[in-house]
Design an enzyme around this catalytic site. Structure first.
Site, PDB file in Angstrom:
ATOM      1  N   GLU A 105       0.904  -1.204   0.008  1.00 50.70           N
ATOM      2  CA  GLU A 105      -0.034  -0.066  -0.209  1.00 50.70           C
ATOM      3  C   GLU A 105       0.864   1.192  -0.148  1.00 50.70           C
ATOM      4  O   GLU A 105       0.661   2.218  -0.666  1.00 50.70           O
ATOM      5  CB  GLU A 105      -0.819  -0.061   1.262  1.00 50.70           C
ATOM      6  N   GLN A 161      -7.144  -1.613  -1.119  1.00 49.82           N
ATOM      7  CA  GLN A 161      -8.082  -2.719  -1.381  1.00 49.82           C
ATOM      8  C   GLN A 161      -9.300  -2.557  -0.146  1.00 49.82           C
ATOM      9  O   GLN A 161     -10.602  -2.880  -0.394  1.00 49.82           O
ATOM     10  CB  GLN A 161      -7.510  -3.925  -1.009  1.00 49.82           C
ATOM     11  N   PHE A 162      -8.819  -2.208   1.211  1.00 47.98           N
ATOM     12  CA  PHE A 162      -9.672  -2.149   2.039  1.00 47.98           C
ATOM     13  C   PHE A 162      -9.368  -1.086   3.166  1.00 47.98           C
ATOM     14  O   PHE A 162      -8.003  -0.541   3.408  1.00 47.98           O
ATOM     15  CB  PHE A 162      -9.904  -3.263   3.133  1.00 47.98           C
ATOM     16  N   PRO A 186      -0.529   1.450   6.108  1.00 49.04           N
ATOM     17  CA  PRO A 186       0.917   1.570   5.641  1.00 49.04           C
ATOM     18  C   PRO A 186       1.132   3.091   4.472  1.00 49.04           C
ATOM     19  O   PRO A 186       2.040   3.362   4.176  1.00 49.04           O
ATOM     20  CB  PRO A 186       1.053   0.265   4.775  1.00 49.04           C
ATOM     21  N   HIS A 212     -11.571  -4.870   8.093  1.00 50.32           N
ATOM     22  CA  HIS A 212     -12.177  -4.681   6.573  1.00 50.32           C
ATOM     23  C   HIS A 212     -13.458  -3.832   6.930  1.00 50.32           C
ATOM     24  O   HIS A 212     -14.220  -3.788   5.750  1.00 50.32           O
ATOM     25  CB  HIS A 212     -12.309  -5.908   6.169  1.00 50.32           C
TER      26      HIS A 212
END
Lengths: 376, 324, 542
Positions: free
Chosen positions: B60, B82-83, B89, B129
């Site tokens: 990330e 992605q989530f 990071p 998530h």
């Protein structure tokens, strides 16, 4: 010598039990006894059963997203056996269930966890393991830290193993952990389960390195690539690494070459991005198949034992699943209670009222349900 | 016009931006061949090529940092994280670099990128998530933050965000990804960043919300007595946000309930409540109420509905504020 | 979906087969009705937005019904399979409250709410330290009405002072708190009316107690006599044996009046012991359209009537939503123009005397007055008198012209959102000071949109104060269904002829538009003439 070589390296690959169940006796010397092989096989088989059932539990609405371990079990069991239960630490990702079970984690914890209940991470105290780590590639630093503490406290007979995937080695934290471990020379074993896929991204696309193992070279860390579906190789590599660690030789790196036979998780469909032929090829390299072949060839395993094991695995898993399902539902306010050692007053108020709105939290502010227009 | 889900509308906007602007580049984990883990980028790599819809390494910080570089060099980077829980990071790159670049260089170097992130709970996803990080980034000067919830708004805001000269966090309420369809025009259109939408006009109380709770609020409103008239505002843009619309409404109704998934303390509700205090003080009939996530870690899915501001809790907040 | 299972073990509802999925397509059943299945046995193959999946049975049992056919889209949460032993109701949606355990869960114990369970701890609230408990909006109302909110008895929850309490207090002359010492005489019955409009106790317009001064005549200071409100509260001082008023209407010794929040603009307190009981904090100017009013009631600035275009640099056009209040206004104006037959008569009034008078009244009462209250008074006088025919509406549906006895004046007011017309009810029964205050109150309330709906309805004649900005004559559009509207131009220094001599004075242009269907031309001209006459002889309006 103005121009000369200052560093040369090679990466070795170790395989002791090949995909046909043929054992290299020389290399296998001083590794696993027959009993140990049976033990690891049983662990793998039970774990596989759990995996299959967990998958179906998700599909029938009784479990949330679940990542299968299928195909990678040898990495977990072989390495876990090399580590000393109750003494060494395990810092897992989420595809090494069997390692946790072998080090004493009751199976139903993992099921309970993936059923959406954090109490599944409330591991029994005597276990030296951190909870499953979902954010990729961030937990290896903790393994370095734990090992560092061992070094600081001069606990010379202890080591830490941490598991992660090939994708995780792309994260910055991976390199931070490796560098720290190397600089501090702490007893950490970095075990990479190179299962070839990070969700949809194949290893070759994940990195332009020919091996994952070579990443350790940058940190001058002893490193090896093993056949991750070979319990002998995994066990031997981990034993060597652990020996080095407790003798003050610092961290080691192991790349277990394996394959994710299932989808990334139950929310994934690997058929979208990888060839079935590739999967089929790896099905033949399944660690359960080759270990069984080996045991049968050696004459200490047969269909009857296999059938008994399967029945036992089903029974164990059923009991475990039933146990996990029958655990009393968590209290609605369960997620408050362990936020801090001592809950701040404000948080207690939120918990006790299950409200964030000031009127709801302070009864003295509210009154009769008057006509909404009354006060206007 | 076709009926679209949020996923479909975002996909269409990305497709059209890729089509119309050769500088647009999509990058992220699994966004290419797999079409993203939520299939938001489904088919885009096949259509626009691997150089423009790029499967990146699992990194990330790398995704965010290289997007900054791409943007500095004149491309319009549209990274996907992605989530929500994986933003960690990337935080350093975003806040310490993307957000600051323009002002550090007094406008000489800019970072026109749009960071797409699925956010929020309610889909029984794994740990980390289901977070709602909009306040964190609204508290990071230099970054714009939007969170559309309807397909129509998502398409218009995404096109605006990609065209925007500054970094924009584009938060997608994943709970609504497939749960709501509406007509979305085929052609490209823009919805300006910073404009709220009055979803429902009313006189008795103002509800300000954004993201998935818009639907929970509507559900709560359905359960109120018929003679109660609620003005529902979907903020859409979290920063900058449309205080004029809120102030006008609260000055009219005198009562306000703010609803968000993110934790209560220092959430955007706190900022909005403060602004209401400043701009609507003499109109207030009741203290501004916040129905929000608790000041806890977003629990894993078994308890997520206890944590989230679901309709019954919103309804109580509204009723108490009305009865005050 | 996970966590959502049927409360009936014989029903299997389709779970979320991935993450956040809403539905799945049934590819095919792999079992049949009547089959006996094991737990985990595959029942069907389905395709979701994300994957092709197999759906296993959550239990062992015999299948009674398979809900759905190949190719069907099955919603997550719908009954998918019924096992023997279950009654075979058709698939229901996931919202079905009986279906899911989630929905069946008991309403959680509501520890936080005390709705319906007010505890005794509330009983003592409100009067502990003599400070009123009141919402900011109520405090503002109190201030606008000149009420010291700490003197108002709260009847709301926990002793909270409500807007109604404040209005009652206003109508009762200030305080509603019981005196701490027993009162020798009960105050006269307070108005029972809860209507926010000024109560109508006076039968005729009360004259101002001002000396009938002529313009130019030096004003002889005399004992100031406060104008009286319609309801005269007992003066505590007048009660023997009372001492100081326990709840003084005018705090004495002087105190900040009323309690302003510790920030923002606060007008200077009036001189102690002098003032007007109903005194509202007056803006800098009495005109409702006064720009730049920064007073407490105006946290949002009054819009600059000049409207700059909103086309941004670099853009060729701007798109502004044509909706909301502006749309409503537009529709009404359109209706008016379509219906009424407009004609306009214009004239000018010499308001030199009026200008002087209003300044005097302002000085005397402490209430700044613009021309507008006088225009209202003049109009009300004519409408209540000879020109009642213009105090009317047309009821198109009933085909009636409805004439009214009372004069309810609409005051066209610019707001940020466009034109609004708050209503001064019973304008014919108010004196100019009351009119002035009412205009400010309703205009402020209209601008901040706090005005109750009923105060925006029921006008019988409308005055448009376009002249507060600029311009002389206008052709105003009638506020349908009324039949006439008066536009007041800006008073300017112009030539007036007085006693045959041209001199410079204040001139106010007036434009009266009427609906010719109802009002004859001559009537309009005469009415305007009478209004002009009243304005030129303003003492008649006091």
């Amino acid at each position: 010598m103005p121009h000369h070589t200052v560093f040369e390296a090679k990466i070795e690959h170790l395989q002791i039990l090949d995909e046909n169940g043929k054992l290299d006796k020389k290399l296998a010397k001083d590794t696993l006894s027959d009993d140990q092989v049976v033990h690891l096989y049983e662990q793998m088989r039970i774990c596989r059963e759990l995996d299959e059932i967990a998958f179906k539990l998700q599909r029938s609405g009784r479990m949330g997203t679940y990542p299968q371990n299928k195909g990678q079990e040898a990495n977990a069991v072989g390495s876990a056996l090399a580590m000393v239960k109750g003494n060494d630490w395990i810092v897992p990702s989420y595809r090494e269930n069997a390692a946790l079970f072998m080090h004493g984690l009751p199976m139903h914890y993992v099921i309970q966890y993936w059923m959406g209940d954090e109490r599944g991470s409330q591991f029994p105290e005597e276990l030296n393991m951190t909870p499953l780590s979902v954010p990729i590639g961030t937990h290896m630093l903790h393994a370095t830290g734990i090992a560092w503490a061992m070094k600081n406290r001069k606990e010379a007979d202890r080591a830490v193993i941490t598991y992660f995937g090939d994708g995780a080695t792309s994260e910055g934290d991976f390199h931070n952990a490796m560098n720290f471990a190397s600089v501090m020379q702490v007893p950490t074993i970095f075990y990479c389960q190179n299962n070839s896929w990070a969700i949809s991204v194949p290893r070759e696309q994940q990195m332009n390195s020919r091996t994952v193992a070579q990443k350790a070279l940058a940190y001058d860390m002893p490193t090896i690539q093993v056949d991750g579906n070979d319990i002998f190789a995994v066990y031997k590599a981990t034993m060597d690494a652990r020996k080095r660690a407790i003798e003050g030789g610092g961290p080691s790196f192991i790349e277990g070459v394996t394959y994710r036979l299932g989808d990334h998780t139950t929310a994934d469909d690997a058929r979208r991005y990888r060839d079935q032929a590739e999967v089929d090829a790896w099905l033949d390299k399944d660690p359960l198949i080759r270990t069984r072949k080996y045991m049968e060839d050696q004459g200490f395993w047969d269909d009857k034992k296999q059938s008994e094991l399967e029945t036992r695995a089903q029974r164990i898993v059923k009991e475990v699943v039933d146990a996990a399902i029958s655990v009393t539902a968590p209290d609605k306010a369960d997620f408050f209670n362990d936020m801090y050692a001592e809950l701040p007053e404000d948080l207690k108020l939120q918990r006790d009222t299950m409200r964030t709105s000031s009127i709801g939290r302070n009864p003295s502010q509210v009154g009769l349900k008057a006509q909404p227009t009354e006060a206007r | 016009m076709a009926q679209q889900t949020l996923v479909g509308a975002i996909n269409q906007a990305l497709d059209q931006m890729l089509e119309s602007d050769p500088d647009v580049i999509l990058l992220g984990e699994d966004v290419g061949l797999n079409g993203g883990v939520f299939r938001v980028t489904d088919g885009l790599q096949a259509k626009h090529g691997k150089d423009r819809v790029v499967d990146t390494p699992l990194d990330e910080s790398g995704i965010m940092g290289t997007s900054i570089g791409l943007a500095i060099a004149g491309m319009k980077a549209v990274p996907e994280i992605q989530f929500d829980g994986f933003l960690g990071p990337a935080y350093d790159q975003l806040v310490n670099h993307a957000a600051r670049m323009r002002t550090r260089t007094r406008g000489a170097v800019t970072v026109p990128m749009t960071v797409r992130v699925p956010v929020g709970g309610g889909i029984h996803a794994p740990e980390l998530h289901s977070d709602s990080p909009e306040a964190i980034y609204s508290h990071s000067p230099g970054v714009k933050v939007v969170m559309p919830v309807t397909p129509y708004d998502a398409k218009g805001l995404l096109i605006s965000a990609i065209k925007d000269p500054d970094p924009v966090m584009f938060f997608e309420p994943k709970r609504v990804y497939r749960s709501f369809k509406e007509e979305v025009p085929e052609e490209m259109y823009e919805i300006p960043i910073g404009e709220a939408k009055v979803v429902n006009e009313g006189d008795d109380l103002t509800v300000v919300t954004w993201g998935a709770p818009v639907f929970q609020c509507l559900q709560a409103m359905d359960n109120l007595p018929e003679d109660v008239s609620i003005e529902l505002i979907d903020l859409r843009s979290i920063y900058p946000f449309d205080m004029d619309t809120i102030a006008q409404s609260v000055q009219k109704t005198g009562r306000c309930v703010i609803v968000h998934e993110a934790p209560l303390t220092c959430g955007m509700g706190a900022e909005i409540a403060a602004r209401i205090m400043e701009e609507c003080f003499l109109y207030l009939q009741a203290p501004v109420q916040r129905v929000a996530g608790f000041d806890t870690i977003m629990p894993y899915y078994k308890l997520e509905l206890e944590y989230l501001p679901e309709a019954p809790r919103i309804q109580k907040g509204i009723e108490e504020c009305l009865a005050y | 979906m996970a966590g959502k299972v049927s409360s009936d073990p014989n029903k299997f509802i389709l779970p979320d087969l991935g993450e956040g999925l809403e539905e799945a397509e049934l590819i095919k059943w792999v079992v049949s009705e009547g089959d006996t299945v094991e737990e985990h046995q595959i029942l069907a193959e389905m395709e979701t937005d994300k994957a092709l999946v197999e759906v296993p049975s959550p239990r062992a049992g015999t299948i009674k019904t398979l809900h759905g056919s190949d190719g069907d889209i099955i919603k997550v949460g719908a009954v998918f399979v019924t096992y023997e032993g279950g009654d075979d109701t058709p698939a229901r949606s996931e919202q079905d409250p009986e279906l899911t355990t989630e929905a069946k869960e008991e309403e959680p114990k509501d520890a936080g709410t005390v709705v319906g369970a007010v505890s005794d701890t509330l009983a003592g609230m409100g009067s502990g330290d003599g400070k009123a408990l009141a919402a900011p909006a109520v405090r503002r109302l109190a201030r606008d009405l000149g009420i010291d909110i700490d003197t108002v008895q709260g009847t709301g929850i926990g002793g909270r002072v409500t807007a109604k309490d404040v209005r009652n207090a206003s109508e009762n002359g200030g305080s509603t708190k019981p005196a701490s010492a027993p009162a020798p005489a009960a105050p006269s019955t307070p108005s029972q009316s809860s209507q926010p409009a000024p109560s109508r106790t006076a039968e005729v317009r009360k004259p101002l107690n001002l000396p009938s001064t002529n313009v130019g005549q030096s004003y002889a200071p005399q004992q100031p006599q406060a104008p009286q409100p319609s309801y005269q509260p007992p003066y505590p001082q007048q009660q023997p044996g009372y001492g100081y008023a326990p709840q003084p209407m005018y705090p004495y010794p002087p105190q900040p009046y009323p309690a302003y929040p510790p920030y923002g603009y606060a007008p200077p307190p009036p001189p102690p012991g002098y003032g007007y009981p109903h005194q509202a904090p007056m803006p800098q100017q009495g005109l409702p359209t006064a720009p730049g009013y920064q007073g407490p009631g105006a946290s949002r600035p009054i819009p600059d009537p000049a409207q700059q275009g909103q086309v941004q640099p670099g853009q060729s056009e701007a798109h502004i939503p044509f909706k909301g209040i502006r749309r409503t206004i537009a529709n009404r104006l359109r209706e008016s123009v379509n219906t009424a037959v407009h004609f306009t008569v214009v004239d000018e009034a010499d308001v030199t005397s009026l200008d002087a008078l209003r300044k005097e009244v302002s000085a005397q009462t402490g209430v700044k007055l613009s021309f507008l209250p006088f225009v209202c008074a003049a109009v009300a006088k004519s409408l209540a008198g000879r020109f009642g025919a213009m105090n009317a509406i047309v009821d198109e549906q009933r085909e009636e012209i409805v004439q009214y006895g009372a004069v309810h004046l609409g005051i066209a007011t610019d707001t940020e959102n466009g034109l609004m017309v708050p209503v001064i009810r019973d304008a014919d029964r108010m004196n100019v000071v009351e009119l002035g205050q009412s205009i400010v109150n309703v205009a402020t309330a209209a601008r901040d949109r706090s005005i109750p709906r009923d105060q925006l309805m029921g006008s019988t004649f409308t005055i448009s104060n376009v002249g507060s900005h600029a311009g002389r004559f206008a052709t105003p559009v009638i506020n349908a269904p009324e039949v006439a509207i008066l536009a007041v131009g800006k008073a300017y220094d112009g030539v007036v002829v007085r006693d045959g001599q041209a001199m410079v004075g204040k001139v106010m242009p007036l434009s009266l538009a009427c609906d010719h269907r109802v009002v004859d031309g001559a009537t309009a001209a005469l009415a305007l003439a009478e209004i002009v006459e009243s304005l030129q002889n303003p003492e008649s309006l006091l």
